[in-house]
Enzyme design. Structure first.
Site, PDB file in Angstrom:
ATOM      1  N   ASN A 133      49.446  52.873  70.392  1.00  0.00           N
ATOM      2  CA  ASN A 133      49.673  52.660  69.116  1.00  0.00           C
ATOM      3  C   ASN A 133      49.290  51.016  68.849  1.00  0.00           C
ATOM      4  O   ASN A 133      49.707  49.963  69.176  1.00  0.00           O
ATOM      5  CB  ASN A 133      51.097  52.449  68.789  1.00  0.00           C
ATOM      6  CG  ASN A 133      51.561  52.160  66.993  1.00  0.00           C
ATOM      7  OD1 ASN A 133      50.663  51.418  66.574  1.00  0.00           O
ATOM      8  ND2 ASN A 133      52.627  51.921  66.583  1.00  0.00           N
ATOM      9  N   ASN A 138      50.113  50.714  60.445  1.00  0.00           N
ATOM     10  CA  ASN A 138      49.415  52.173  59.779  1.00  0.00           C
ATOM     11  C   ASN A 138      50.456  53.544  60.133  1.00  0.00           C
ATOM     12  O   ASN A 138      50.198  54.717  60.268  1.00  0.00           O
ATOM     13  CB  ASN A 138      48.051  52.275  59.698  1.00  0.00           C
ATOM     14  CG  ASN A 138      47.424  52.703  61.467  1.00  0.00           C
ATOM     15  OD1 ASN A 138      48.663  53.209  61.866  1.00  0.00           O
ATOM     16  ND2 ASN A 138      46.145  52.625  62.098  1.00  0.00           N
ATOM     17  N   ASP A 139      51.678  53.046  60.726  1.00  0.00           N
ATOM     18  CA  ASP A 139      52.176  54.053  61.484  1.00  0.00           C
ATOM     19  C   ASP A 139      52.838  55.221  60.738  1.00  0.00           C
ATOM     20  O   ASP A 139      52.976  56.489  60.584  1.00  0.00           O
ATOM     21  CB  ASP A 139      53.824  53.474  62.303  1.00  0.00           C
ATOM     22  CG  ASP A 139      53.091  53.091  63.501  1.00  0.00           C
ATOM     23  OD1 ASP A 139      51.957  52.886  63.592  1.00  0.00           O
ATOM     24  OD2 ASP A 139      54.400  52.640  64.405  1.00  0.00           O
ATOM     25  N   GLY A 158      52.987  57.648  66.164  1.00  0.00           N
ATOM     26  CA  GLY A 158      52.383  55.883  65.861  1.00  0.00           C
ATOM     27  C   GLY A 158      51.149  55.720  66.302  1.00  0.00           C
ATOM     28  O   GLY A 158      50.167  54.418  66.484  1.00  0.00           O
ATOM     29  N   ASP A 160      46.955  55.704  67.499  1.00  0.00           N
ATOM     30  CA  ASP A 160      46.380  55.247  66.521  1.00  0.00           C
ATOM     31  C   ASP A 160      44.860  55.108  66.589  1.00  0.00           C
ATOM     32  O   ASP A 160      44.442  54.940  68.515  1.00  0.00           O
ATOM     33  CB  ASP A 160      46.599  54.201  65.005  1.00  0.00           C
ATOM     34  CG  ASP A 160      46.628  53.221  65.978  1.00  0.00           C
ATOM     35  OD1 ASP A 160      46.617  52.905  66.765  1.00  0.00           O
ATOM     36  OD2 ASP A 160      47.632  52.463  65.119  1.00  0.00           O
ATOM     37  N   ASP A 325      38.559  74.435  68.113  1.00  0.00           N
ATOM     38  CA  ASP A 325      39.548  75.361  68.124  1.00  0.00           C
ATOM     39  C   ASP A 325      39.551  76.991  68.140  1.00  0.00           C
ATOM     40  O   ASP A 325      39.100  77.418  66.807  1.00  0.00           O
ATOM     41  CB  ASP A 325      40.929  74.920  67.335  1.00  0.00           C
ATOM     42  CG  ASP A 325      42.408  75.357  67.345  1.00  0.00           C
ATOM     43  OD1 ASP A 325      42.502  74.916  68.765  1.00  0.00           O
ATOM     44  OD2 ASP A 325      42.381  75.807  66.755  1.00  0.00           O
ATOM     45  N   GLU A 354      36.975  77.292  72.735  1.00  0.00           N
ATOM     46  CA  GLU A 354      38.302  77.469  72.862  1.00  0.00           C
ATOM     47  C   GLU A 354      38.402  78.790  73.047  1.00  0.00           C
ATOM     48  O   GLU A 354      38.545  79.685  72.328  1.00  0.00           O
ATOM     49  CB  GLU A 354      39.862  77.082  72.456  1.00  0.00           C
ATOM     50  CG  GLU A 354      40.656  77.767  72.891  1.00  0.00           C
ATOM     51  CD  GLU A 354      42.235  77.289  71.735  1.00  0.00           C
ATOM     52  OE1 GLU A 354      42.779  76.931  72.516  1.00  0.00           O
ATOM     53  OE2 GLU A 354      42.136  76.687  71.053  1.00  0.00           O
TER      54      GLU A 354
END
Length: 613
Positions: A133, A138-139, A158, A160, A325, A354
């Site tokens: 964090n 910006n959490d 949190g 980032d 993905d 994947e």
């Protein structure tokens, strides 16, 4: 007169407000594919017809069944970096109602020939919410629903982009040369949004991670260090909070049955010659989960939207690769066109898909130019796939102390027997775990000797090694308790953490032991072309000892893995074909040089890596 002007301005401002979203927000001149499809969204926007002063630029204007969408296809061939001014005319009176300026930017030099990740790299996988964090401000954000709650295992914690940038020194010290992060784009689900796979805006970084500019900064800071940023891209689905799901451009933008139907997850139906059509449809078109609408890649507008979005991020952020993905759940033909669209634009660009399957032939089917897929006249154009069968073997083999016909190191040997199935064996991702699997250190109860064998294996075999964050300091986690437990916070990433594993001083003695071994091995690997692209010769395991060689015309490395609980002596005459001209070897794990002309002794549950001399 003033009153008339005021009324006209009021009409124009109302019309302008109708354009709520333009995607892509801008583009570049000089792209390989000169055609660009621009989506404009706004209330009842189909009242207007877009025009340009140069009438040859607009190739097609497509109005969907939803009056809030216009798709404009333009031809950018030979256009310099410029601003295109679209004039929107009211269909009722053909008079100009408003304008919109669309920018074509100058492309970076040599962008098309950009470097991408390859077998010389160590790929490090993180979940950004759980790594560090760097900016507590910006959490949480009033732009998205879920707020930070570090006390909730499956909540937002949190981590980032700022936290990653602040710890690039740590990654560099570890030997990392490429970073794969789970998705950064906005995921506005009300809960468990931290994983990022239910995206609600694919052109915007989630505000809890930072901004688009910060993401671009991350790539730039990495590039200064010779590192590459790999974006985790989701072609199969979006999240239910995506505005285009809430207001579909047209009914078939997503797969409908009508409404929701879950995938049967049977990816074998994609190529099974005996599969029923309904089973294949339910695999490809069924939704991954009910909160993730399944995108219809067989629809040209959808497919082009996804191709352009991926290219936009590559160009904008200067990316060094993509991980895709759930690659093998997509519409089979559509995903091949998506992949080719990107690699046509960037011929050297690497994309790993994947393909979570448990048979080498089934995985190899999805790699570009597969001879297996060619039987069905199919080519995915996908450069790289993941070695899930090796992962499967690693998940049990180091607890198999006594070798049998099927158990012990023969499992690893047999995995490599099928290497001939892959069109490009050096371009497959090898790993002991990732963010969806059981944690290696949980399976093996933090047994350091077993960890050393596993890491030595993926560091010295063919392919691209991938390491999951925290494994290098002994992090564990029980998947049986839920995904959040295998995605714990990295110690030291938050102010107030009592243990800071990002620094040698802050690591515990146990953490340092794991880190030192891992960093030594992967920093050695960085400059070893014989490991990156050399050939492999391996020998049937004896007494649960597996021996293999990586070799090219100038170098040779001998690797021994003793998976038994007893010390073993290996007679080297058996390896004569690989030992010709060599009399000794330097063990890069302890810097000791040993003779190899007669026999090599190896302790129980241990690894030796010899640079032959």
């Amino acid at each position: 007169m003033k009153k008339i002007v005021y009324i006209l301005l009021l009409i124009c401002s109302t019309a302008v407000a109708q354009i709520e979203r333009v995607e892509p927000p801008f583009w570049w001149s000089g792209m390989h594919n000169p055609e660009l499809q621009i989506l404009l969204y706004g209330a009842d926007i189909t009242r207007y017809t877009p025009t340009l002063s140069d009438t040859t630029i607009i190739k097609e204007v497509f109005f969907t069944e939803n009056p809030n969408y216009i798709f404009i296809t333009i031809n950018t061939k030979n256009l310099p970096a410029t601003d295109l001014v679209f004039t929107f005319k009211d269909k009722l009176n053909q008079k100009p109602a408003f304008t919109h300026t669309y920018s074509l930017k100058q492309r970076d030099s040599n962008s098309a020939q950009r470097e991408s990740f390859n077998s010389s790299d160590l790929v490090y996988l993180i979940m950004p919410d759980r790594f560090a964090n760097g900016n507590p401000d910006n959490d949480s954000s009033n732009k998205v629903i879920e707020k930070a709650n570090r006390n909730l295992p499956s909540g937002r914690h949190g981590g980032d982009i700022a936290g990653i940038i602040q710890h690039l020194d740590y990654l560099e010290e570890l030997g990392v040369t490429a970073l794969w992060s789970t998705p950064f784009c906005e995921d506005n689900d009300a809960k468990t949004s931290y994983h990022g796979y239910a995206q609600s805006d694919v052109y915007k970084i989630d505000p809890r991670y930072g901004t688009n500019e910060e993401y671009k900064q991350l790539a730039a800071e990495m590039k200064k260090r010779g590192m590459k940023l790999i974006m985790d891209y989701v072609t199969n689905h979006w999240g239910a909070q995506h505005p285009m799901y809430k207001d579909l451009p047209f009914y078939d933008w997503i797969h409908q049955f009508p409404g929701y139907s879950q995938s049967n997850y049977r990816m074998t139906t994609q190529f099974d010659p005996n599969a029923s059509k309904i089973d294949a449809k339910n695999c490809m078109d069924g939704w991954f989960v009910s909160s993730m609408p399944d995108l219809n890649q067989s629809e040209p507008l959808v497919l082009n939207y996804l191709i352009q979005n991926a290219i936009w991020w590559i160009e904008y952020a200067d990316l060094g690769g993509l991980r895709v993905d759930t690659y093998s759940y997509n519409d089979k033909e559509g995903i091949a066109k998506w992949t080719k669209g990107i690699t046509d634009e960037y011929p050297n660009f690497n994309i790993v898909g994947e393909v979570w399957m448990h048979d080498q032939a089934q995985i190899a089917y999805w790699q570009k130019d597969s001879k297996i897929a060619a039987i069905q006249n199919y080519n995915s154009h996908l450069p790289s796939v993941m070695d899930f069968t090796l992962h499967d073997a690693i998940g049990s083999v180091f607890n198999e102390d006594n070798s049998t016909w099927n158990d012990g190191m023969i499992k690893v040997y047999e995995n490599f027997v099928d290497d001939f199935l892959y069109p490009d064996i050096n371009n497959i991702l090898v790993f002991i775990e990732n963010h969806d699997t059981a944690r290696f250190n949980e399976i093996y109860k933090n047994d350091f000797d077993k960890y050393k064998m596993a890491i030595t294996l993926i560091a010295t075999i063919r392919g691209i090694p991938q390491l999951y964050y925290g494994t290098e300091i002994g992090m564990a986690g029980d998947k049986g308790k839920g995904d959040a437990d295998i995605r714990r916070d990295f110690p030291g990433g938050w102010a107030g953490d009592t243990n800071n594993a990002f620094t040698k001083k802050g690591r515990t003695a146990e953490q340092q032991k794991w880190f030192a071994f891992t960093s030594k091995l992967f920093n050695w690997r960085k400059n070893k072309a014989v490991i990156h692209t050399g050939k492999t010769t391996h020998y049937l395991p004896e007494n649960n000892v597996y021996v293999y060689f990586r070799h090219n015309t100038t170098d040779a490395v001998m690797v021994l893995l003793n998976n038994s609980t007893q010390p073993q002596t290996v007679t080297t005459s058996r390896f004569a074909e690989n030992l010709k001209g060599y009399t000794k070897g330097k063990n890069i794990l302890n810097n000791k040089t040993i003779p190899i002309t007669n026999a090599i002794s190896i302790p129980p549950k241990s690894a030796i890596v010899l640079e032959l001399q």
